[in-house]
Design a protein around this motif. Structure first.
Motif, PDB file in Angstrom:
ATOM      1  N   PRO A 258       3.524   5.994   6.060  1.00 21.36           N
ATOM      2  CA  PRO A 258       3.132   4.707   5.474  1.00 21.36           C
ATOM      3  C   PRO A 258       1.626   4.487   5.565  1.00 21.36           C
ATOM      4  CG  PRO A 258       4.133   4.371   7.627  1.00 21.36           C
ATOM      5  CD  PRO A 258       4.321   5.822   7.290  1.00 21.36           C
ATOM      6  N   ASN A 259       1.089   3.895   4.519  1.00 17.76           N
ATOM      7  CA  ASN A 259      -0.348   3.596   4.476  1.00 17.76           C
ATOM      8  C   ASN A 259      -0.601   2.251   5.157  1.00 17.76           C
ATOM      9  OD1 ASN A 259      -0.973   5.932   2.944  1.00 17.76           O
ATOM     10  ND2 ASN A 259      -0.323   4.885   1.074  1.00 17.76           N
ATOM     11  N   ILE A 260      -0.691   2.291   6.463  1.00 15.96           N
ATOM     12  CA  ILE A 260      -0.783   1.061   7.257  1.00 15.96           C
ATOM     13  C   ILE A 260      -2.155   0.876   7.890  1.00 15.96           C
ATOM     14  CG2 ILE A 260       1.688   0.963   7.740  1.00 15.96           C
ATOM     15  CD1 ILE A 260       1.119   2.278  10.449  1.00 15.96           C
ATOM     16  N   GLU A 261      -3.094   1.760   7.578  1.00 15.76           N
ATOM     17  CA  GLU A 261      -4.394   1.700   8.259  1.00 15.76           C
ATOM     18  C   GLU A 261      -5.123   0.376   8.024  1.00 15.76           C
ATOM     19  OE1 GLU A 261      -3.107   5.861   7.930  1.00 15.76           O
ATOM     20  OE2 GLU A 261      -3.251   4.221   6.467  1.00 15.76           O
TER      21      GLU A 261
ATOM     22  N   GLY B 291       5.473   0.335  11.133  1.00 14.01           N
ATOM     23  CA  GLY B 291       5.088  -0.207   9.838  1.00 14.01           C
ATOM     24  C   GLY B 291       4.498  -1.577  10.111  1.00 14.01           C
ATOM     25  N   VAL B 292       4.260  -2.335   9.065  1.00 12.31           N
ATOM     26  CA  VAL B 292       3.736  -3.690   9.232  1.00 12.31           C
ATOM     27  C   VAL B 292       4.911  -4.620   9.512  1.00 12.31           C
ATOM     28  CG1 VAL B 292       2.397  -5.540   8.189  1.00 12.31           C
ATOM     29  CG2 VAL B 292       1.883  -3.159   7.610  1.00 12.31           C
TER      30      VAL B 292
ATOM     31  N   THR C 207       0.801  -1.228   0.000  1.00 13.67           N
ATOM     32  CA  THR C 207       0.000   0.000   0.000  1.00 13.67           C
ATOM     33  C   THR C 207       0.830   1.273   0.000  1.00 13.67           C
ATOM     34  OG1 THR C 207      -0.250  -0.367   2.381  1.00 13.67           O
ATOM     35  CG2 THR C 207      -2.089  -0.991   0.987  1.00 13.67           C
ATOM     36  N   GLY C 208       2.144   1.162   0.124  1.00 11.72           N
ATOM     37  CA  GLY C 208       3.013   2.317  -0.047  1.00 11.72           C
ATOM     38  C   GLY C 208       2.849   3.376   1.024  1.00 11.72           C
TER      39      GLY C 208
ATOM     40  N   VAL D 148       5.214  -5.682   1.518  1.00 11.68           N
ATOM     41  CA  VAL D 148       6.412  -5.274   0.781  1.00 11.68           C
ATOM     42  C   VAL D 148       6.438  -3.759   0.621  1.00 11.68           C
ATOM     43  CG1 VAL D 148       6.673  -7.426  -0.519  1.00 11.68           C
ATOM     44  CG2 VAL D 148       5.205  -5.624  -1.420  1.00 11.68           C
ATOM     45  N   GLY D 149       7.640  -3.253   0.369  1.00  6.84           N
ATOM     46  CA  GLY D 149       7.805  -1.835   0.059  1.00  6.84           C
ATOM     47  C   GLY D 149       7.803  -0.952   1.289  1.00  6.84           C
TER      48      GLY D 149
END
Length: 409
Positions: free
Chosen positions: A245-248, A260-261, A110-111, A277-278
Motif C-alpha cells: 500500500p502507498n501509505i507513505e 494501512g491507514v 493512493t492505492g 478509501v481503497g
C-alpha cells in the motif's frame, strides 16, 4: 458554484475517480481537485491481468470516465501530479513543483504498488511487474507463442497471467513459496482446485520454491535460479508476490497506521478532515466487527460513496462484504465474505467439472464466506447467509437439491 470549499482527492485510480463522482452525485458544489500520478485518465486495474492482457479490452473500455466528464462536472483533474507532503494543521498538500494546495476535506486514495522483493537480477530487462497499463502492455508483448515465462508467485495476478499466457501458447513455469497456490486466500482444499486446473493446462507448478536469483546476460533476464540449484530458462519473468500500500504520505503526516491507514466504520482517519478509501484503508468493518484492509476492486468501487457522504458531514458506515473475482481459462469465480479462520469448507456441486459453490463455516456452522465457481445468480442468497449469522445444516448446504434459502439448521 455557490460553495467556496475545496475538496482534494489524492490518487487517480478507480477509488479517486469514484470519490469525485460520488461528491457530485451528492450535490457537493464546491471545488474538487483530483491528483493522479499517472498520465492516463483514471482506469480500473482488474483488466490488466484479465481482459486487457487477453486482448479483449482496450484501455478506453476500462477507463472510469472519459475526459469530458471531468470538464462537465467541474473536476480539476491533474494528471502526472500527486501530493509529496501533507500539512494537516495548515490543511495543505504540497505538489511536486513545490507549490501548495489548500483543502477543507481530503480523501486519500493512493492505492498500492507491486511488491518488489530484493531478488538479484530483478531490475533486468525482461523482468515484469504488473500494476499499470504500460506494464500490462509490455508483458503482453513478451507473450508470444513458444516463449518461456517464469512466474514468481501463485497469487491472483500470477495465476491470471499464467492462464492468458497458456492460451497464447506460452510455456509457463510458476514458482510459489507456499505448498499450494492461493493458500492464504482460500486454504488448501480450494488451492488444490486451482493447482489441478493449471496442471491440466500444461503449467509447470513448483511449490515451496525459493528463488535465489534472476539470471541475466547483457542486462537481460535469461532465467531463474532456485535455492535447490535448478535454473529455469526464461524469455520473460513476472514477479507477482503481492502489493504494497502507498501509505507513505499518510504515515509522514502522522495519521494512525495499522498495516494501512486506520479508518473508522465511516472511513474517517484519525484526522476528522481526512478520509481514506481503497487499498490503503484499514477499515473497521461494522458488520464483521473487525478491522480489515482489502486490496480488491470492489472496495475501490464502492467505498467512495460512503467516504463522500462522510466528507459532506453525513458519516455513513461502509458495510459491503469483501468481494473479489477471477477469470482463468474457462473458470469464472466470485468470492464474498471474510474467513481468515474457519472450521471447515462445505462444497455444493461438482468440483471435478468446476461447477460448484464452496462455503467457509465457523465452528458453529455459520457461513463466513462463499465462493461460486461457474455457478451464477447465487450472490444475493449467499450474502444473506453470511449476514444472517444463523447456523446452517452442512448436509443440506452441500445438497444441490435443497434450495439455499432452506439450509438453516
Amino acid at each position: 458554484m455557490s460553495s467556496n470549499r475545496t475538496f482534494v482527492i489524492v490518487g487517480g485510480g478507480l477509488a479517486g475517480a469514484k470519490t469525485a463522482e460520488a461528491l457530485r452525485e451528492k450535490d457537493f458544489d464546491g471545488s474538487i481537485v483530483l491528483l493522479s500520478e499517472e498520465d492516463h485518465l483514471p482506469y480500473e486495474r482488474p483488466p490488466l491481468s484479465k481482459e486487457h492482457m487477453a486482448g479483449k479490452k482496450s484501455l478506453a473500455e476500462f477507463t472510469v470516465h472519459h475526459g469530458d466528464w471531468y470538464r462537465d462536472h467541474h473536476v480539476d483533474l491533474r494528471l502526472g501530479t500527486t501530493a509529496t507532503a501533507l500539512d494537516r494543521d495548515a490543511h495543505l498538500v504540497t505538489l511536486p513543483d513545490g507549490s501548495t494546495l489548500g483543502y477543507d476535506k481530503l480523501a486519500l486514495a493512493t492505492g498500492s504498488r507491486s511488491r518488489r522483493p530484493p531478488i538479484p537480477g530483478a531490475d533486468a530487462d525482461g523482468v515484469h511487474f504488473l500494476r499499470t497499463v504500460e506494464e500490462s502492455d509490455a508483458l503482453l508483448d513478451a507473450l508470444s507463442p513458444g516463449a518461456r515465462l517464469v512466474v514468481i508467485g501463485a497469487g491472483w495476478i500470477g495465476l491470471e497471467v499464467t492462464a492468458v499466457a497458456r492460451d497464447r501458447g506460452v510455456i509457463v513455469t510458476v514458482l510459489e513459496a507456499a505448498e499450494l497456490p492461493l493458500l492464504a486466500a482460500l486454504g488448501a482444499e480450494m488451492g488444490t482446485v486451482f493447482a489441478e486446473m493449471h496442471r491440466e493446462h500444461g503449467v509447470d507448478l513448483r511449490f515451496q520454491a525459493r528463488v535465489e536469483e534472476i539470471t541475466t546476460a547483457d542486462g537481460r533476464a535469461t532465467g531463474v535460479r532456485l535455492a535447490s540449484g535448478d535454473v529455469l530458462a526464461a524469455d520473460a519473468v513476472l514477479v507477482a508476490v503481492g502489493a504494497q500500500p502507498n501509505i507513505e504520505l499518510a504515515e509522514s503526516a502522522g495519521l494512525t497506521m495499522d498495516g494501512g491507514v486506520v479508518v473508522d466504520s465511516a472511513l474517517r482517519t484519525s484526522d476528522p478532515d481526512i478520509v481514506a478509501v481503497g487499498d490503503i484503508a484499514a477499515h473497521f468493518h461494522p458488520v464483521l466487527d473487525t478491522r480489515i484492509r482489502v486490496e480488491h476492486w470492489a472496495n475501490a468501487l464502492n467505498q467512495p460513496a460512503a467516504a463522500a457522504a462522510t466528507m459532506l458531514g453525513h458519516p455513513t458506515d461502509y458495510t459491503n462484504l469483501p468481494y473479489f473475482f477471477t477469470d482463468q481459462y474457462d473458470l469464472g469465480m466470485e468470492y464474498v465474505g471474510y474467513a481468515p479462520h474457519y472450521a471447515r469448507i462445505v462444497v455444493r456441486g461438482d468440483v471435478a467439472r468446476r461447477e460448484f459453490v464452496a462455503f467457509w463455516l465457523d465452528g458453529d456452522h455459520r457461513v463466513l464466506a462463499a465462493m461460486n465457481v461457474n455457478v451464477w445468480d447465487v450472490g444475493d442468497v449467499v450474502r444473506a447467509l453470511i449476514l444472517g449469522r444463523m447456523p446452517v445444516d452442512p448436509v443440506a448446504l452441500s445438497d444441490p437439491n435443497v434450495p439455499l434459502t432452506e439450509v438453516a439448521a
